[in-house]
Design a protein around this motif. Structure first.
Motif, mmCIF file in Angstrom:
data_model
loop_
_atom_site.group_PDB
_atom_site.id
_atom_site.type_symbol
_atom_site.label_atom_id
_atom_site.label_comp_id
_atom_site.label_asym_id
_atom_site.label_seq_id
_atom_site.Cartn_x
_atom_site.Cartn_y
_atom_site.Cartn_z
ATOM 1 N N ALA A 1 31.905 43.296 40.323
ATOM 2 C CA ALA A 1 32.922 44.340 40.139
ATOM 3 C C ALA A 1 32.334 45.603 40.089
ATOM 4 N N VAL B 1 37.387 40.541 26.522
ATOM 5 C CA VAL B 1 37.007 41.271 27.894
ATOM 6 C C VAL B 1 35.983 42.282 27.259
ATOM 7 N N TRP C 1 41.484 43.975 38.574
ATOM 8 C CA TRP C 1 40.983 43.112 37.252
ATOM 9 C C TRP C 1 41.984 42.066 37.129
ATOM 10 N N TYR D 1 31.203 40.626 36.286
ATOM 11 C CA TYR D 1 31.072 42.061 36.083
ATOM 12 C C TYR D 1 30.302 42.913 36.896
ATOM 13 N N HIS E 1 44.468 45.598 33.604
ATOM 14 C CA HIS E 1 44.275 44.160 33.911
ATOM 15 C C HIS E 1 45.432 43.268 34.245
ATOM 16 N N THR F 1 34.980 47.731 30.320
ATOM 17 C CA THR F 1 35.940 47.605 31.463
ATOM 18 C C THR F 1 37.355 47.368 30.937
ATOM 19 N N TYR G 1 40.231 49.848 32.302
ATOM 20 C CA TYR G 1 41.011 49.278 33.459
ATOM 21 C C TYR G 1 42.228 48.594 33.311
ATOM 22 N N ALA H 1 38.615 40.707 40.870
ATOM 23 C CA ALA H 1 37.585 40.302 39.826
ATOM 24 C C ALA H 1 38.407 39.735 38.479
ATOM 25 N N ASP H 2 38.388 38.357 38.451
ATOM 26 C CA ASP H 2 38.991 37.603 37.367
ATOM 27 C C ASP H 2 37.883 37.429 36.451
ATOM 28 N N VAL H 3 37.858 37.751 35.265
ATOM 29 C CA VAL H 3 36.838 37.813 34.297
ATOM 30 C C VAL H 3 37.137 36.702 33.267
#
Length: 327
Positions: A269, A291, A281, A266, A300, A295, A298, A256-258
């Motif tokens: 994920a 971000v 992440w 989101y 990253h 989240t 977590y 998951a690249d936010v």
């Protein structure tokens, strides 16, 4: 290895005559360890020296044990491995630990109705537990929920005091079996997750991020032995939300690249986390401050360049998930 500690595992700190420690034959830089709790691994002297300050012993023990249980290559613990693992180790909830324990007992079960021998002293990693009390809590919870049954002649290895609190003495091995309800529960949670080869990628579909998907993310996943999948990458006639849910369920893990903060990333994920799937992440460094606060707990992968992302992502996949069958 210190001569006075020859029977102590450097990872889980178990002291037992069954522990085997050998020099790996490279002038003492590596040691081969066979531990009843962690099972087999190699570790460098530098990594062993760094371990006490990291406070990741139980998680590292569980990770090593899971790699052994899956039949993967013997884990090699170096300072770089520790760095990657420390960043990516998940913080499993009690519910997730119960599911992991049940799935591990399933893996040890030859066929329905077959009993499995459990030793609380040696089997802590099956539940990613830090202590025997925590491990037995999960065993008892699974029994109370009707997913396991205790078949040990001696009963569970503790007794209660006058107010009903458990008092743990020396650990005793006992037998359990998965119940019919337990098998139904496992079926719903897809017990063959380790056999999957797909990695679902949740990220922005913008033009700026297209090269990141086609380059470093896809290359890192393929290099690690998995098939990258982004829902817009293949033609289909399904509703997009149905397709996303289906593909996540068919995946071994999620990347998951936010970057660019798309709500869909989101959601995807979060859905994967609800299924108990690992989520890796990622975020571009200049977008880190944006971000979502829910989240930020977590770890990253924070990247600046495409090469930086590819290297970090590959290392994370190998350390946290393990190399796939197509590597």
């Amino acid at each position: 290895m210190n001569e006075g500690n020859e029977r102590t595992c450097p990872v889980c700190k178990l002291n037992d005559d069954k522990i085997l420690i050998e020099n790996a034959g490279d002038f003492g830089r590596h040691s081969r360890i066979n531990c009843p709790r962690c099972q087999s691994f190699t570790i460098t002297y530098l990594a062993q020296s760094a371990l006490p300050s990291l406070d990741i012993g139980p998680k590292l023990s569980a990770w090593i044990r899971s790699r052994n249980e899956q039949g993967a290559e013997v884990p090699q613990i170096t300072t770089d491995t520790l760095k990657d693992l420390q960043k990516g180790f998940p913080n499993y909830s009690p519910r997730e630990k119960q599911i992991k324990l049940l799935k591990n007992i399933e893996r040890m079960t030859a066929y329905p109705g077959k009993t499995v021998q459990i030793d609380p002293e040696f089997d802590l990693p099956l539940a990613w537990a830090s202590a025997q009390e925590e491990f037995m809590h999960y065993i008892n919870s699974l029994i109370e929920r009707g997913l396991l049954e205790n078949l040990g002649k001696s009963g569970l290895p503790f007794h209660q005091n006058e107010v009903g609190e458990p008092i743990y003495e020396r650990p005793l091995a006992f037998s359990v079996a998965i119940t019919a309800n337990g098998w139904d529960y496992l079926e719903k949670h897809d017990r063959h997750i380790e056999e999957r080869t797909q990695a679902f990628v949740a990220m922005s579909f913008s033009k700026d991020m297209k090269s990141i998907w086609e380059g470093p993310i896809s290359r890192a996943i393929k290099k690690a032995g998995y098939k990258p999948h982004r829902v817009d990458a293949e033609p289909h006639i399904d509703r997009i939300d149905v397709k996303i849910i289906s593909e996540i369920k068919n995946s071994r893990f999620i990347v998951a690249d936010v970057t660019e903060q798309k709500r869909g990333v989101y959601f995807e994920a979060g859905y994967a986390l609800g299924l108990g799937l690992p989520v890796l992440w990622c975020v571009r460094e200049d977008d880190l401050d944006n971000v979502h606060f829910d989240t930020r707990q977590y770890n990253h992968i924070v990247w600046e360049t495409a090469d930086d992302l590819e290297t970090q992502l590959y290392d994370f996949i190998c350390a946290i998930i393990g190399k796939g069958k197509e590597a």
